[in-house]
Design a protein around this motif. Structure first.
Motif, PDB file in Angstrom:
ATOM      1  N   ARG A 120       0.872  -1.180   0.000  1.00 55.72           N
ATOM      2  CA  ARG A 120       0.000   0.000   0.000  1.00 55.72           C
ATOM      3  C   ARG A 120       0.906   1.225   0.000  1.00 55.72           C
ATOM      4  O   ARG A 120       1.382   1.656   1.052  1.00 55.72           O
ATOM      5  CB  ARG A 120      -0.895   0.010   1.234  1.00 55.72           C
ATOM      6  CG  ARG A 120      -1.965  -1.074   1.246  1.00 55.72           C
ATOM      7  CD  ARG A 120      -2.740  -0.993   2.547  1.00 55.72           C
ATOM      8  NE  ARG A 120      -3.991  -1.730   2.559  1.00 55.72           N
ATOM      9  CZ  ARG A 120      -4.151  -2.903   3.164  1.00 55.72           C
ATOM     10  NH1 ARG A 120      -3.140  -3.479   3.778  1.00 55.72           N
ATOM     11  NH2 ARG A 120      -5.331  -3.496   3.151  1.00 55.72           N
ATOM     12  N   ARG A 161       0.562  -1.351  -5.268  1.00 58.71           N
ATOM     13  CA  ARG A 161      -0.719  -0.705  -5.578  1.00 58.71           C
ATOM     14  C   ARG A 161      -0.540   0.804  -5.636  1.00 58.71           C
ATOM     15  O   ARG A 161       0.095   1.393  -4.744  1.00 58.71           O
ATOM     16  CB  ARG A 161      -1.753  -1.048  -4.504  1.00 58.71           C
ATOM     17  CG  ARG A 161      -3.084  -0.400  -4.804  1.00 58.71           C
ATOM     18  CD  ARG A 161      -4.113  -0.743  -3.788  1.00 58.71           C
ATOM     19  NE  ARG A 161      -3.880  -0.033  -2.533  1.00 58.71           N
ATOM     20  CZ  ARG A 161      -4.651  -0.192  -1.465  1.00 58.71           C
ATOM     21  NH1 ARG A 161      -5.650  -1.040  -1.506  1.00 58.71           N
ATOM     22  NH2 ARG A 161      -4.408   0.482  -0.367  1.00 58.71           N
ATOM     23  N   GLU A 167     -12.659  -4.716  -6.271  1.00 61.46           N
ATOM     24  CA  GLU A 167     -13.170  -4.254  -4.972  1.00 61.46           C
ATOM     25  C   GLU A 167     -14.597  -3.737  -5.066  1.00 61.46           C
ATOM     26  O   GLU A 167     -15.242  -3.470  -4.054  1.00 61.46           O
ATOM     27  CB  GLU A 167     -12.292  -3.113  -4.443  1.00 61.46           C
ATOM     28  CG  GLU A 167     -10.868  -3.530  -4.203  1.00 61.46           C
ATOM     29  CD  GLU A 167     -10.000  -2.352  -3.850  1.00 61.46           C
ATOM     30  OE1 GLU A 167      -9.709  -2.159  -2.666  1.00 61.46           O
ATOM     31  OE2 GLU A 167      -9.609  -1.599  -4.776  1.00 61.46           O
ATOM     32  N   GLY A 209      -9.744  -7.288  -3.517  1.00 62.71           N
ATOM     33  CA  GLY A 209      -9.667  -6.484  -2.302  1.00 62.71           C
ATOM     34  C   GLY A 209     -10.958  -6.749  -1.543  1.00 62.71           C
ATOM     35  O   GLY A 209     -11.929  -6.001  -1.668  1.00 62.71           O
ATOM     36  N   THR A 210     -10.954  -7.834  -0.789  1.00 59.25           N
ATOM     37  CA  THR A 210     -12.220  -8.272  -0.184  1.00 59.25           C
ATOM     38  C   THR A 210     -12.670  -7.389   0.974  1.00 59.25           C
ATOM     39  O   THR A 210     -13.806  -7.504   1.416  1.00 59.25           O
ATOM     40  CB  THR A 210     -12.108  -9.738   0.282  1.00 59.25           C
ATOM     41  OG1 THR A 210     -10.822  -9.928   0.860  1.00 59.25           O
ATOM     42  CG2 THR A 210     -12.312 -10.683  -0.873  1.00 59.25           C
ATOM     43  N   ASN A 211     -11.787  -6.495   1.444  1.00 59.97           N
ATOM     44  CA  ASN A 211     -12.261  -5.556   2.472  1.00 59.97           C
ATOM     45  C   ASN A 211     -13.293  -4.626   1.839  1.00 59.97           C
ATOM     46  O   ASN A 211     -14.407  -4.474   2.338  1.00 59.97           O
ATOM     47  CB  ASN A 211     -11.098  -4.713   3.022  1.00 59.97           C
ATOM     48  CG  ASN A 211      -9.990  -5.565   3.589  1.00 59.97           C
ATOM     49  OD1 ASN A 211     -10.226  -6.686   4.006  1.00 59.97           O
ATOM     50  ND2 ASN A 211      -8.774  -5.049   3.588  1.00 59.97           N
ATOM     51  N   ASP A 212     -12.896  -4.023   0.714  1.00 60.51           N
ATOM     52  CA  ASP A 212     -13.838  -3.131   0.036  1.00 60.51           C
ATOM     53  C   ASP A 212     -14.952  -3.917  -0.635  1.00 60.51           C
ATOM     54  O   ASP A 212     -16.109  -3.499  -0.630  1.00 60.51           O
ATOM     55  CB  ASP A 212     -13.102  -2.283  -1.012  1.00 60.51           C
ATOM     56  CG  ASP A 212     -12.546  -1.013  -0.388  1.00 60.51           C
ATOM     57  OD1 ASP A 212     -13.297  -0.340   0.331  1.00 60.51           O
ATOM     58  OD2 ASP A 212     -11.356  -0.717  -0.597  1.00 60.51           O
ATOM     59  N   ARG A 228     -17.132  -0.444   6.313  1.00 59.76           N
ATOM     60  CA  ARG A 228     -16.148  -1.290   6.990  1.00 59.76           C
ATOM     61  C   ARG A 228     -15.568  -0.617   8.225  1.00 59.76           C
ATOM     62  O   ARG A 228     -15.027  -1.277   9.108  1.00 59.76           O
ATOM     63  CB  ARG A 228     -15.025  -1.697   6.030  1.00 59.76           C
ATOM     64  CG  ARG A 228     -14.287  -0.538   5.442  1.00 59.76           C
ATOM     65  CD  ARG A 228     -13.413  -0.965   4.275  1.00 59.76           C
ATOM     66  NE  ARG A 228     -12.028  -1.148   4.668  1.00 59.76           N
ATOM     67  CZ  ARG A 228     -11.029  -1.185   3.812  1.00 59.76           C
ATOM     68  NH1 ARG A 228     -11.250  -1.087   2.509  1.00 59.76           N
ATOM     69  NH2 ARG A 228      -9.794  -1.334   4.224  1.00 59.76           N
TER      70      ARG A 228
END
Ligand code: PEP
Ligand code: MG
Length: 924
Positions: free
Chosen positions: A594, A650, A784, A805-808, A818
């Motif tokens: 990141r 990224r 995402e 990007g499974t968080n988003d 989140r």
């Protein structure tokens, strides 16, 4: 038609196997783990007292019928009893030669939360007299009778144990006795009368004199206990199905308290704390089994048996060896010696610490007992996590020792370091941990199944009584909670809610540090450190095997361009030090760097802010030119650390206001300056405030971020791509292999990529041409936004790789913020079963997962063999890793500390779904 069989004798295992299709798991399901193993031991000629099992099916039928046993169950029990009478020459209910039995619960999986055992069923006023005569030992007979009445009262009728124990203590005090062994027949007889009175007082029933009635009530109480709170809580915590039911084993009693040629004990065939191949256990001469387990008398180490009963000990050692060879697993056994004759009362796979699990798996492979694959499957991924658990800083521990802060010492029952505030009961411990978010050390004299909820909520556990096989020790080990038991110097006053050692008082809420690895307990809060993976040789061996398994070609189906090997494990790492750690933990690539994290560093943030606030392209470019060398140096470090491995970098993702001061604090500053009349700084702050206000968004997570920001302000990502390729070129010039992959975040529409990606590719080519180097590289995107997953076929035309990007993706699919959901409602949702689990921790396979699977399939149709991975938090979660394997990802990427866990989880997924195995490879 043959009659439905509800009861199987121990010597009827072959019938049970035939009835369930010769599947051992199904046999365990039918007879319970304990029952199946008693029958199995009988079959391999290990001495087991005669007995029979009432099945889990009978339990389920009984519960389904609202507490009515199925037809013929009792007839079958009577028939089996008759058979035991024949074998033993004793008669149930006869005073002349009474048959006594125990009644033991036993579900498919061992459950310390269940009702356990009632011993000596068959004794009543009359048969006790008979037993006294027969044995010539009235003291023994009446003690046996009072034990039955006491256990019956506690276990079958749920009367608190204290009611009975108080009477016993009172009696001993009145007579000046120190230990139970001093009591004689009349004492026990009198006490038994008083115990019967307790049953009368509490339940308004007489203690049943009919042995069959005792057996009926005990059996039904075991069935009922399946739905008791303790058992339900335990199953919830351990993830055991509520549908299984429990079996009941009814076993001829043998007595370890018939003199000095008798005894009893419990043992593990290997040390359950460290896994070493030595017998480990407790033993008591002239005692009954429960005396060992309950910690009522001080037990001897199993080695003492070798001196006191050498021949029986040899026989015992040989049986343990035989059982290990037979089950190919470390066993936890219970045994009794009645007048020189050894009887095995139980064997089961022994619970063990994470450290022991790894040691035993690796050793058993070396001993030729199991394959590498089995060894890998023997260790749960989360156990690896425990091995990476914090320990106390050795220096701090020494210092605490020198400062006299060592408070107590006990048995090191479950390893790891725990620091927390002391609470003395399970409910308070749970409340403080869950509601007050405190770190808790639960302290009890000993624990019981009722205490499990507090133990699970605690960071650490301390008991003043009990040994390595006590309830506290077994449960703590199972759940990986650091635990010290039997710290006998600790005097616990539950009423005053405090404990003391030599006058030093620790009150509820005080801090304590518990070292479950050494057994030491310290006052106050001790600093902890992470353990060193490199020193854990057996674990490293096991993880190498896991990698070998994952690297096996054709372990997966290769439809639609899916990979044929298993998953690789990559790491999310922003800095070279993280990358080095990740690599030393076995990461095979960087799945997410990141880049914006580097912008936050002290010397860089002012430049970043200048860049953001620049009023014209020239000043912006000047700031970016200043940032470029920083970024380049960061990336050089990453490429060097990951020599030969892919590194996914990224491009900037968060909205720009995140790099500026917060609007409210700025406003406060401006107001203060105005009030102070301080005009010097005011103008600058006001301008800053205006800019911040200008960037304000109502939903920044769905605002100007990711690729959208790059389109609106391409200069930033252009600088980043230049830095990436200059760094790669510089490092490649040092003969280090580089594989840069540039990742564009938050794509939702193919045109976004079409707009930005060619510009960036051009920069890459320019840099390589200018530096006269060439290396492979890729440009790809994160998935995402649900729309990206839905249009994966289009997106794959431009993107050369995908990373979920499974968080988003979870945030956008569920529509849950989140940042807020967990604090506001999500935990309650999970607690109340509105959601099966927290979707930010474990991939929601039905929703988010379907999008992922569709995306993988469509993406690879457009671009066969496309590289696809995951870099959200889920990449380190074993259940999500299993899912990622099934849908055909190439790798999972997680934090460096989770890499070892993920390596093992990836191997488990590969083995469980290996081509040719019965499990489906499709998403459910
Ligand atoms: C994600 O969304 O899963 C991801 C890895 O990106 P971030 O957490 O940085 O938004
Ligand atoms: Mg994201």
């Amino acid at each position: 038609m043959t009659e439905k069989k509800w009861v199987y004798r121990f010597d009827e295992l072959a019938i049970a196997e035939a009835d369930v299709g010769e599947d051992w798991e199904a046999v365990r399901g039918l007879l319970g783990g304990k029952g199946a193993n008693l029958a199995e031991m009988t079959r391999i000629n290990v001495p087991v007292p005669p007995g029979f099992i009432v099945t889990t099916e009978a339990c389920n039928a009984y519960l389904a019928a609202g507490g009515n046993p199925p037809e013929r169950m009792w007839d079958q029990i009577h028939t089996s009893l008759k058979q035991i009478e024949k074998e033993t020459g004793k008669t149930f209910g006869s005073a002349a030669n009474p048959l006594l039995v125990s009644c033991r619960s036993g579900a498919k999986f061992s459950m310390p939360g269940m009702m356990d055992t009632v011993l000596n069923i068959g004794l009543n006023d009359e048969t006790t007299r008979g037993l006294a005569e027969l044995t010539g030992d009235p003291g023994f007979a009446y003690d046996a009778y009072r034990r039955l009445v006491q256990m019956f009262g506690c276990v079958v009728l749920s009367i608190p144990d204290e009611a009975f124990e108080d009477i016993l203590e009172e009696h001993k005090e009145a007579k000046g006795f120190k230990s139970d062994t001093e009591l004689e027949a009349e004492d026990w007889e009198g006490i038994t009368q008083r115990f019967k009175g307790i049953i009368q007082d509490h339940k308004q029933i007489e203690f049943p004199q009919k042995p069959l009635e005792q057996l009926r009530m005990a059996t039904q109480a075991v069935f009922d206990s399946w739905n008791g709170k303790r058992a339900v809580d335990y199953r919830n915590a351990a993830g055991i199905s509520h549908e299984l039911g429990t079996a009941v084993s009814i076993v001829t009693m043998v007595f370890g308290n018939m003199g000095n040629d008798s005894g009893t004990g419990v043992a593990f065939t290997r040390n359950p704390a460290n896994g070493k191949k030595v017998l480990y256990g407790d033993y008591l001469l002239n005692a009954q089994g429960e005396d060992v387990v309950a910690g009522i008398r001080n037990t001897s180490h199993i080695n003492v048996m070798a001196e006191e009963m050498p021949e029986t000990y040899q026989q015992f050692v040989a049986i343990c060896e035989r059982l290990e060879q037979h089950y190919r697993e470390m066993q936890d056994v219970e045994f009794t010696i009645e007048r020189g004759k050894l009887w095995m009362l139980q064997t089961r796979n022994g619970k063990r610490t994470a450290k022991a699990a790894v040691q035993i798996a690796v050793d058993m492979f070396a001993e030729g007992l199991i394959s590498k694959e089995e060894a890998v499957l023997r260790v749960k991924p989360e156990q690896v996590n425990i091995l990476l658990h914090p320990q106390f800083e050795p220096q701090a521990e020494k210092q605490a020792e020198a400062d006299g802060l060592r408070y107590a010492n006990g048995v090191n029952a479950s390893p790891g370091a725990a620091v927390g505030r002391v609470y003395f009961d399970a409910d308070t411990a749970e409340r403080m941990a869950k509601k007050e978010h405190q770190d808790v050390i639960m302290v009890r004299p000993f624990t019981k199944p009722d205490d499990v909820h507090g133990m699970l909520a605690a960071k650490g556990i301390l008991t003043s009584e009990g040994g390595a096989t006590s309830h506290a020790a077994v449960v703590a080990r199972q759940f990986g909670v650091p635990c010290v038991v039997g710290a006998s110097a600790v005097n616990i006053d539950l009423k005053a809610r405090q404990m003391s050692v030599n006058g030093v008082v620790v009150s509820e809420g005080d801090w304590l540090s518990v070292n479950g690895t050494s057994g030491d307990v310290y006052l106050g809060q001790m600093p902890t450190i992470e353990p060193v993976l490199e020193e854990q040789t057996e674990l490293l061996t096991l993880l190498d095997w896991a990698d070998e398994i994952c690297a096996t070609e054709d372990i997966r189906l290769a439809e639609n361009g899916h990979p044929r090997r298993g998953l690789q494990v990559w790491a999310n790492a922003d800095y070279p030090a993280d990358a080095r750690r990740a690599r030393s933990y076995g990461a095979q690539g960087i799945g997410l760097c990141r880049t914006e994290h580097m912008f936050f560093e002290q010397e860089r943030l002012p430049i970043v802010q200048r860049m953001i606030l620049a009023e014209n392209p020239v000043t912006r470019q000047a700031a970016l030119d200043e940032l470029l060398p920083f970024q380049r140096a960061d990336f050089e470090g990453l490429f060097e650390a990951m020599d030969g491995c892919p590194v996914i970098i990224r491009l900037i993702d968060p909205p720009l206001h995140e790099f500026l001061p917060d609007k409210d604090s700025l406003l406060e500053e401006v107001v203060t300056l105005r009030l102070q009349g301080n005009t010097n700084d005011l103008a600058a702050k006001e301008a800053l405030l205006e800019s911040v206000k200008g960037m304000h968004e109502s939903n920044p997570m769905m605002g100007l971020r990711g690729v959208r920001l790059s389109i609106m302000m391409p200069e930033i990502v252009e600088m980043q791509v230049r830095a990436i390729f200059e760094a790669a070129a510089n490092v490649a010039a040092k003969n280090i292999q580089v594989f840069p992959e540039v990742m564009i975040p938050l794509t939702g529409h193919i045109n976004e990529l079409k707009f930005i990606q060619p510009r960036l590719e051009q920069i890459a080519d320019e840099v390589m041409a200018a530096k006269s180097v060439a290396f492979d590289y890729k440009f790809g995107t994160m998935i995402e936004v649900p729309r990206a997953a839905l249009t994966a076929a289009e997106i794959a035309e431009v993107a050369e790789f995908f990373s979920f990007g499974t968080n988003d993706l979870t945030q956008m699919t569920y529509g849950y913020s989140r940042d807020d959901a967990e604090a506001n409602f999500l935990l309650k949702y999970v607690e109340d079963d509105i959601l099966p689990e927290n979707p930010f921790q474990s991939v929601d396979t039905h929703g988010v997962g379907r999008l992922m699977q569709m995306c993988v399939d469509d993406g690879r149709k457009a671009r066969p063999e496309m590289e696809i991975g995951i870099c959200g938090e889920h990449g380190g979660d074993p259940a999500s890793i299993d899912f990622c394997h099934r849908i055909g990802l190439n790798y999972v990427s997680c934090s460096p500390f989770r890499v070892p866990v993920a390596r093992l989880a990836a191997a488990h997924a590969a083995l469980k779904q290996r081509v040719g195995s019965s499990e489906s490879v499709l998403v459910d």
